[in-house]
Motif scaffolding. Structure first.
Motif, mmCIF file in Angstrom:
data_model
loop_
_atom_site.group_PDB
_atom_site.id
_atom_site.type_symbol
_atom_site.label_atom_id
_atom_site.label_comp_id
_atom_site.label_asym_id
_atom_site.label_seq_id
_atom_site.Cartn_x
_atom_site.Cartn_y
_atom_site.Cartn_z
ATOM 1 N N GLN A 83 25.004 5.582 -22.576
ATOM 2 C CA GLN A 83 23.760 6.287 -23.075
ATOM 3 C C GLN A 83 23.461 5.371 -21.532
ATOM 4 O OE1 GLN A 83 21.294 5.553 -25.851
ATOM 5 N NE2 GLN A 83 21.712 8.040 -26.502
ATOM 6 N N VAL A 84 23.046 5.731 -20.522
ATOM 7 C CA VAL A 84 22.451 4.823 -19.187
ATOM 8 C C VAL A 84 20.957 5.230 -18.865
ATOM 9 C CG1 VAL A 84 22.457 5.137 -16.807
ATOM 10 C CG2 VAL A 84 25.103 5.115 -18.441
ATOM 11 N N THR A 85 20.206 4.790 -18.865
ATOM 12 C CA THR A 85 18.594 5.418 -18.913
ATOM 13 C C THR A 85 18.228 5.317 -16.902
ATOM 14 O OG1 THR A 85 18.419 5.008 -20.004
ATOM 15 C CG2 THR A 85 16.705 4.716 -19.604
ATOM 16 N N LEU A 86 17.803 5.847 -16.211
ATOM 17 C CA LEU A 86 17.632 5.926 -14.519
ATOM 18 C C LEU A 86 16.811 6.862 -14.693
ATOM 19 C CD1 LEU A 86 18.320 4.704 -12.080
ATOM 20 C CD2 LEU A 86 20.061 6.234 -12.037
ATOM 21 N N ASP A 87 15.498 6.919 -13.926
ATOM 22 C CA ASP A 87 14.583 7.326 -14.236
ATOM 23 C C ASP A 87 13.911 7.502 -13.248
ATOM 24 O OD1 ASP A 87 13.752 7.646 -17.094
ATOM 25 O OD2 ASP A 87 13.153 6.654 -17.393
ATOM 26 N N PHE A 88 14.272 6.637 -11.607
ATOM 27 C CA PHE A 88 14.338 6.732 -10.384
ATOM 28 C C PHE A 88 14.452 8.060 -9.696
ATOM 29 C CE2 PHE A 88 14.737 2.166 -10.858
ATOM 30 C CZ PHE A 88 13.336 1.707 -11.096
ATOM 31 N N PRO A 89 13.587 8.631 -8.768
ATOM 32 C CA PRO A 89 14.573 9.595 -8.374
ATOM 33 C C PRO A 89 14.811 9.731 -7.556
ATOM 34 C CG PRO A 89 12.270 8.965 -7.308
ATOM 35 C CD PRO A 89 12.392 7.960 -8.937
ATOM 36 N N LEU A 90 16.490 9.207 -8.053
ATOM 37 C CA LEU A 90 17.716 8.750 -6.935
ATOM 38 C C LEU A 90 18.493 10.054 -6.435
ATOM 39 C CD1 LEU A 90 19.018 5.724 -7.438
ATOM 40 C CD2 LEU A 90 17.528 5.873 -5.687
ATOM 41 N N THR A 91 18.917 10.756 -5.521
ATOM 42 C CA THR A 91 20.142 12.017 -5.593
ATOM 43 C C THR A 91 21.518 11.176 -6.459
ATOM 44 O OG1 THR A 91 21.310 11.217 -3.361
ATOM 45 C CG2 THR A 91 19.089 12.095 -3.542
ATOM 46 N N VAL A 92 22.120 12.650 -6.710
ATOM 47 C CA VAL A 92 22.869 12.812 -7.391
ATOM 48 C C VAL A 92 24.385 11.037 -6.623
ATOM 49 C CG1 VAL A 92 25.357 13.275 -8.342
ATOM 50 C CG2 VAL A 92 22.996 13.949 -9.142
ATOM 51 N N ARG A 93 24.575 11.796 -5.377
ATOM 52 C CA ARG A 93 24.856 11.065 -4.767
ATOM 53 C C ARG A 93 24.652 9.377 -3.808
ATOM 54 N NH1 ARG A 93 28.649 11.812 -0.245
ATOM 55 N NH2 ARG A 93 28.175 13.270 -0.370
ATOM 56 N N GLU A 94 23.698 9.195 -4.549
ATOM 57 C CA GLU A 94 22.708 7.637 -4.567
ATOM 58 C C GLU A 94 22.982 7.081 -5.423
ATOM 59 O OE1 GLU A 94 18.353 7.738 -1.345
ATOM 60 O OE2 GLU A 94 18.634 8.681 -3.439
ATOM 61 N N VAL A 95 23.404 7.815 -6.569
ATOM 62 C CA VAL A 95 23.472 6.924 -8.137
ATOM 63 C C VAL A 95 24.925 7.023 -7.643
ATOM 64 C CG1 VAL A 95 23.919 7.349 -10.482
ATOM 65 C CG2 VAL A 95 21.833 7.837 -9.148
ATOM 66 N N ASP A 130 23.064 15.669 -3.643
ATOM 67 C CA ASP A 130 20.961 16.153 -3.137
ATOM 68 C C ASP A 130 20.009 16.773 -4.144
ATOM 69 O OD1 ASP A 130 22.613 15.804 -0.439
ATOM 70 O OD2 ASP A 130 22.592 18.205 -0.169
ATOM 71 N N ARG A 131 20.706 16.339 -5.419
ATOM 72 C CA ARG A 131 20.183 17.039 -6.387
ATOM 73 C C ARG A 131 19.429 15.623 -7.030
ATOM 74 N NH1 ARG A 131 20.025 21.292 -9.873
ATOM 75 N NH2 ARG A 131 18.771 20.109 -11.291
ATOM 76 N N SER A 132 18.304 15.521 -8.016
ATOM 77 C CA SER A 132 17.582 14.406 -8.117
ATOM 78 C C SER A 132 18.194 14.464 -9.412
ATOM 79 C CB SER A 132 15.633 15.051 -8.240
ATOM 80 O OG SER A 132 15.731 13.374 -9.727
ATOM 81 N N TYR A 133 18.634 12.799 -9.814
ATOM 82 C CA TYR A 133 18.979 12.283 -11.319
ATOM 83 C C TYR A 133 18.358 12.722 -12.277
ATOM 84 C CZ TYR A 133 21.923 10.216 -14.902
ATOM 85 O OH TYR A 133 22.598 9.526 -15.614
ATOM 86 N N PRO A 134 16.994 12.886 -12.342
ATOM 87 C CA PRO A 134 16.165 12.747 -13.822
ATOM 88 C C PRO A 134 15.991 14.284 -13.207
ATOM 89 C CG PRO A 134 15.255 11.397 -11.870
ATOM 90 C CD PRO A 134 16.707 11.689 -11.276
ATOM 91 N N VAL A 144 28.024 12.588 -13.251
ATOM 92 C CA VAL A 144 27.636 11.845 -12.193
ATOM 93 C C VAL A 144 27.385 10.691 -13.054
ATOM 94 C CG1 VAL A 144 25.328 10.896 -11.124
ATOM 95 C CG2 VAL A 144 25.532 13.222 -11.680
ATOM 96 N N GLN A 145 27.094 9.595 -14.325
ATOM 97 C CA GLN A 145 27.867 8.598 -14.635
ATOM 98 C C GLN A 145 28.921 8.149 -14.708
ATOM 99 O OE1 GLN A 145 25.422 5.692 -14.251
ATOM 100 N NE2 GLN A 145 24.086 6.972 -14.327
ATOM 101 N N PHE A 146 30.223 9.139 -14.592
ATOM 102 C CA PHE A 146 31.534 9.201 -14.398
ATOM 103 C C PHE A 146 31.874 8.751 -13.496
ATOM 104 C CE2 PHE A 146 35.281 11.084 -14.784
ATOM 105 C CZ PHE A 146 36.257 10.776 -15.482
ATOM 106 N N ALA A 147 31.789 9.623 -12.541
ATOM 107 C CA ALA A 147 31.822 9.942 -10.891
ATOM 108 C C ALA A 147 31.390 8.552 -10.220
ATOM 109 C CB ALA A 147 30.426 10.720 -10.153
#
Length: 260
Positions: A83-95, A130-134, A144-147
């Protein structure tokens, strides 16, 4: 090579690992299986250097994991936790780009972009860049975490020495198509020289993709070796309490388990 020798881990009076030996070799895919509570995730966390064993040791290329510089270690091995908890509004590319952090000052911006683009494609999340990760579903976030882990190992900066990918239940929350897709990517990395270790619950997926299976029970290695040697009807029933029939896979020489 990542090597675990006689690992033991305790929490209070509980012995989570008891004398575990294991190697993750370049160009090999190792699957770790076992019932719930067998010590699989604890083993992966030891291999990753996240927790220190009570006794025994983990080494990378002969050097204890604890002795590695953290940045140098991150260039050699990437970890996908359960499990990875990430609530910041980063885009998928940014993650996914976060995976390139260990390569700052070593890889140039173009190499980082290529590694990120390749990882987005491999994990089938480029269309979400370009989608928001949350805002994503649990399965999409898992991909996305695999990427991100793939991007961490990608590019010319990681090519000087063997790399290692440690995956803790990478197919959890994924649909059937993406379960196979993720493991095909991991298998391809192993074929290209990366050492891959994956904790899996689906025994047929372990049989299909792994070179070696390590079966844990109550913190100990119950069996280890090629899939056909580990996944026998007697062994599976003894460890999982589930009778199975082992049949030949219709399109490979790998065993296929049918619960009875």
């Amino acid at each position: 090579m990542i090597r675990a020798d006689s690992l033991a881990v305790r929490i209070g009076r509980a012995l989570l690992l008891d004398g575990v030996d294991l190697t993750v070799a370049p160009g090999r895919f190792t699957a770790v299986i076992g019932p719930n509570g067998a010590g699989k995730s604890t083993l992966l966390r030891c291999l990753a250097g996240e927790i220190a064993p009570a006794s025994g040791r983990v080494t990378l290329d002969g050097t204890p994991i604890a002795g590695w510089d953290l940045v140098a270690l991150a260039r050699r091995r990437a970890v996908l936790p359960q499990q990875v908890t990430l609530d910041f509004p980063l885009t998928v590319r940014e993650v996914v780009t976060l995976g390139r952090g260990p390569h700052r000052g070593v890889a140039d911006a173009a190499a980082d972009r290529r590694a990120v683009d390749a990882a987005l494609d491999a994990a089938d999340v480029a269309f979400l860049a370009d989608r928001s990760y949350p805002s994503l579903s649990g399965g999409e976030q898992q991909r996305v975490q695999f990427a991100r882990a793939l991007a961490q190992l990608g590019g010319a900066a990681a090519a000087a020495a063997p790399t290692y990918l440690l995956l803790d239940e990478p197919t959890a929350s994924l649909d059937l198509a993406h379960q196979s897709a993720v493991l095909r990517v991991a298998r391809g990395l192993a074929d290209a020289g990366t050492g891959v270790l994956a904790i899996l619950h689906d025994l047929n997926q372990a049989a299909r993709f792994a070179d070696e299976i390590v079966l844990l029970r109550r913190g100990r290695v119950f069996a280890a070796g090629p899939p056909a040697g580990v996944l026998t009807a007697a062994t599976v029933e003894a460890v999982f309490g589930c009778p199975v029939e082992i049949v030949s896979h219709p399109k490979s020489d790998r065993p296929f388990l049918v619960p009875l």
